[in-house]
Enzyme design. Structure first.
Site, PDB file in Angstrom:
ATOM      1  N   SER A 147       0.668  -1.072  -0.181  1.00  0.00           N
ATOM      2  CA  SER A 147       0.030  -0.271   0.093  1.00  0.00           C
ATOM      3  C   SER A 147       0.912   1.284   0.124  1.00  0.00           C
ATOM      4  O   SER A 147       0.654   1.998  -1.054  1.00  0.00           O
ATOM      5  CB  SER A 147      -0.922   0.001   1.218  1.00  0.00           C
ATOM      6  OG  SER A 147      -1.636  -1.254   1.360  1.00  0.00           O
ATOM      7  N   LYS A 190      -5.064  -4.115   0.706  1.00  0.00           N
ATOM      8  CA  LYS A 190      -5.909  -3.709  -0.550  1.00  0.00           C
ATOM      9  C   LYS A 190      -6.926  -2.756  -0.223  1.00  0.00           C
ATOM     10  O   LYS A 190      -7.414  -1.888  -1.020  1.00  0.00           O
ATOM     11  CB  LYS A 190      -6.466  -5.200  -1.060  1.00  0.00           C
ATOM     12  CG  LYS A 190      -5.342  -6.185  -1.724  1.00  0.00           C
ATOM     13  CD  LYS A 190      -4.325  -5.318  -2.585  1.00  0.00           C
ATOM     14  CE  LYS A 190      -3.426  -6.393  -3.612  1.00  0.00           C
ATOM     15  NZ  LYS A 190      -2.484  -5.754  -4.397  1.00  0.00           N
ATOM     16  N   SER A 222      -0.075 -16.294 -10.913  1.00  0.00           N
ATOM     17  CA  SER A 222       0.949 -15.595 -11.059  1.00  0.00           C
ATOM     18  C   SER A 222       1.853 -16.227 -10.014  1.00  0.00           C
ATOM     19  O   SER A 222       1.685 -17.135  -9.136  1.00  0.00           O
ATOM     20  CB  SER A 222       1.011 -14.291 -10.694  1.00  0.00           C
ATOM     21  OG  SER A 222       0.471 -14.055  -9.512  1.00  0.00           O
TER      22      SER A 222
HETATM   23  P1  NAI Z   1       3.719 -11.184  -9.767  1.00  0.00           P
HETATM   24  O1  NAI Z   1       4.531 -11.919  -8.771  1.00  0.00           O
HETATM   25  O2  NAI Z   1       3.827 -11.234 -11.112  1.00  0.00           O
HETATM   26  O3  NAI Z   1       3.962  -9.836  -9.366  1.00  0.00           O
HETATM   27  C1  NAI Z   1       4.167  -9.034  -8.059  1.00  0.00           C
HETATM   28  C2  NAI Z   1       5.814  -8.613  -8.235  1.00  0.00           C
HETATM   29  O4  NAI Z   1       6.035  -7.831  -7.065  1.00  0.00           O
HETATM   30  C3  NAI Z   1       6.711  -9.440  -8.403  1.00  0.00           C
HETATM   31  O5  NAI Z   1       7.526  -9.236  -9.619  1.00  0.00           O
HETATM   32  C4  NAI Z   1       7.729  -9.212  -7.145  1.00  0.00           C
HETATM   33  O6  NAI Z   1       8.967  -9.231  -7.345  1.00  0.00           O
HETATM   34  C5  NAI Z   1       7.346  -7.789  -6.751  1.00  0.00           C
HETATM   35  N1  NAI Z   1       7.707  -7.152  -5.612  1.00  0.00           N
HETATM   36  C6  NAI Z   1       7.527  -7.717  -4.384  1.00  0.00           C
HETATM   37  N2  NAI Z   1       7.982  -6.808  -3.388  1.00  0.00           N
HETATM   38  C7  NAI Z   1       8.566  -5.900  -3.950  1.00  0.00           C
HETATM   39  C8  NAI Z   1       9.041  -4.631  -3.526  1.00  0.00           C
HETATM   40  N3  NAI Z   1       9.335  -4.356  -2.088  1.00  0.00           N
HETATM   41  N4  NAI Z   1       9.577  -3.815  -4.488  1.00  0.00           N
HETATM   42  C9  NAI Z   1       9.423  -4.009  -5.836  1.00  0.00           C
HETATM   43  N5  NAI Z   1       8.778  -5.020  -6.230  1.00  0.00           N
HETATM   44  C10 NAI Z   1       8.220  -6.013  -5.424  1.00  0.00           C
HETATM   45  O7  NAI Z   1       1.966 -11.309  -9.259  1.00  0.00           O
HETATM   46  P2  NAI Z   1       0.827 -10.647  -9.595  1.00  0.00           P
HETATM   47  O8  NAI Z   1      -0.160 -11.591  -9.062  1.00  0.00           O
HETATM   48  O9  NAI Z   1       0.900 -10.388 -11.128  1.00  0.00           O
HETATM   49  O10 NAI Z   1       0.681  -9.321  -8.677  1.00  0.00           O
HETATM   50  C11 NAI Z   1       0.630  -7.935  -9.279  1.00  0.00           C
HETATM   51  C12 NAI Z   1      -0.515  -7.318  -8.589  1.00  0.00           C
HETATM   52  O11 NAI Z   1      -1.692  -7.937  -8.730  1.00  0.00           O
HETATM   53  C13 NAI Z   1      -0.366  -7.316  -7.233  1.00  0.00           C
HETATM   54  O12 NAI Z   1      -0.829  -6.056  -6.442  1.00  0.00           O
HETATM   55  C14 NAI Z   1      -1.412  -8.314  -6.844  1.00  0.00           C
HETATM   56  O13 NAI Z   1      -1.802  -8.363  -5.553  1.00  0.00           O
HETATM   57  C15 NAI Z   1      -2.301  -8.014  -7.734  1.00  0.00           C
HETATM   58  N6  NAI Z   1      -3.641  -9.140  -7.997  1.00  0.00           N
HETATM   59  C16 NAI Z   1      -3.256 -10.322  -8.257  1.00  0.00           C
HETATM   60  C17 NAI Z   1      -4.136 -11.154  -8.378  1.00  0.00           C
HETATM   61  C18 NAI Z   1      -3.862 -12.731  -8.531  1.00  0.00           C
HETATM   62  O14 NAI Z   1      -4.646 -13.632  -8.501  1.00  0.00           O
HETATM   63  N7  NAI Z   1      -2.503 -12.966  -9.371  1.00  0.00           N
HETATM   64  C19 NAI Z   1      -5.668 -10.781  -8.198  1.00  0.00           C
HETATM   65  C20 NAI Z   1      -5.886  -9.482  -7.796  1.00  0.00           C
HETATM   66  C21 NAI Z   1      -4.961  -8.768  -7.777  1.00  0.00           C
END
Ligand code: NAI
Length: 286
Positions: A147, A190, A222
């Site tokens: 956040s 969130k 993911s």
């Molecule tokens: P993802 O694993 O592709 O993306 C998350 C990214 O955040 C990763 O690349 C990770 O390295 C990065 N990360 C974590 N901590 C970090 C930090 N301190 N500084 C910089 N980068 C950091 O996974 P996804 O699921 O595509 O996530 C992207 C967004 O989508 C997130 O906000 C997630 O909560 C949201 N989301 C995902 C859903 C799902 O089912 N996959 C559903 C709804 C929302």
């Protein structure tokens, strides 16, 4: 004139960030990426070796180009905030200038301005624990990474965003409805992100003519989602219960982000847009 986008939170070709980058690239935007420091090496190596080439293909047959990949850890705003054990950690040793303030400054040096800012990152170290079993430290870490990281990114990038620009984050329905399994304070994080979207839309809109929206996305397999552990159950649930009974593709979220970033959405700000096959509208499972 082509637009320039900075997308924070891409470390492979499976997540929403990658899909958003592709949709923006297909619409003609120049793509800059922020990758979490510990994941940077493997991402850049895989990119260079062509491991992502199949997923780089755009609708016109060309390959998405990433103009530059920046090391980023969105938990730290400036070098003074980085604790000694992180500074000396070997996963951080090879990279530099990766705090939010430094990344914004480097992007400014490299490119001057951007038009689109995307926050596609989250982290909750205790996500598998119920809220009642979450520590203060774990809860605050979830809020910090998921956040405040957005407040900080927008704060540091706004000065280099062109008026008329657009900022987008990714949220999840667990902010407003009970989703057992999405723990560790991630549901709280969130909820904060969605509330901040409204307040930031006011501040960024009044001061800089920037629009601020968040996409409430349905479940995607993911890397981050697999770490939570219940993603297959959520995908099955969504398929069984959503108004649209089809697989949710990351590209569908990417396309919604491209719309929100475009002039087609010029009056849309401060909103939560659901891209979830309609699941949010259901009251009971069927
Ligand atoms: P993802 O694993 O592709 O993306 C998350 C990214 O955040 C990763 O690349 C990770 O390295 C990065 N990360 C974590 N901590 C970090 C930090 N301190 N500084 C910089 N980068 C950091 O996974 P996804 O699921 O595509 O996530 C992207 C967004 O989508 C997130 O906000 C997630 O909560 C949201 N989301 C995902 C859903 C799902 O089912 N996959 C559903 C709804 C929302």
């Amino acid at each position: 004139k082509g637009k320039r986008a900075f997308i924070a939170g891409i470390a492979d070709d499976n997540g929403y960030g990658w899909a958003i980058a592709k949709s923006l690239a297909a619409a003609g935007a120049e793509i800059l990426v922020g990758t979490w420091v510990p994941a940077l090496n493997i991402f850049e190596t895989s990119l260079r070796r062509g491991k992502f080439d199949e997923s780089r293909v755009l609708p016109d047959g060309s390959l998405m180009e990433i103009a530059k990949v920046y090391a980023l850890d969105a938990v730290y705003d400036s070098p003074e905030d980085v604790p000694e054990d992180v500074k000396t950690n070997k996963r951080y040793a090879g990279a530099s200038n990766w705090t939010v303030q430094e990344v914004a400054a480097t992007v400014k040096q490299d490119y001057g301005t951007i038009d689109i800012l995307v926050h596609s990152l989250a982290n909750g170290p205790e996500v598998t624990k119920p809220l009642l079993e979450t520590s203060r430290k774990g809860y605050l870490a979830a809020l910090s990474a998921s956040s405040y990281s957005y407040v900080s990114l927008l704060k540091h990038f706004i000065p280099i965003m062109n008026p008329g620009g657009s900022s987008i984050s990714l949220t999840y329905i667990a902010s407003e409805k009970i989703i057992p399994g999405y723990g560790g304070g991630m549901s709280s994080a969130k909820a904060a992100l969605e509330s901040d979207t409204r307040v930031l839309s006011f501040e960024a809109g009044r001061q800089h003519k920037i629009r601020v929206n968040t996409i409430s996305a349905g479940p995607l397999r993911s890397r981050a989602a697999k770490a939570i552990g219940f993603i297959d159950t959520m995908i099955d649930y969504s398929l069984a219960n959503s108004p649209l009974q089809k697989e949710l593709l990351a590209d569908e979220v990417g396309n919604a982000a491209a719309f929100l970033a475009s002039p087609l959405a010029s009056a849309i700000t401060g909103t939560v847009i659901y891209v979830d096959n309609g699941l949010h509208a259901m009251g009971v499972g069927v």
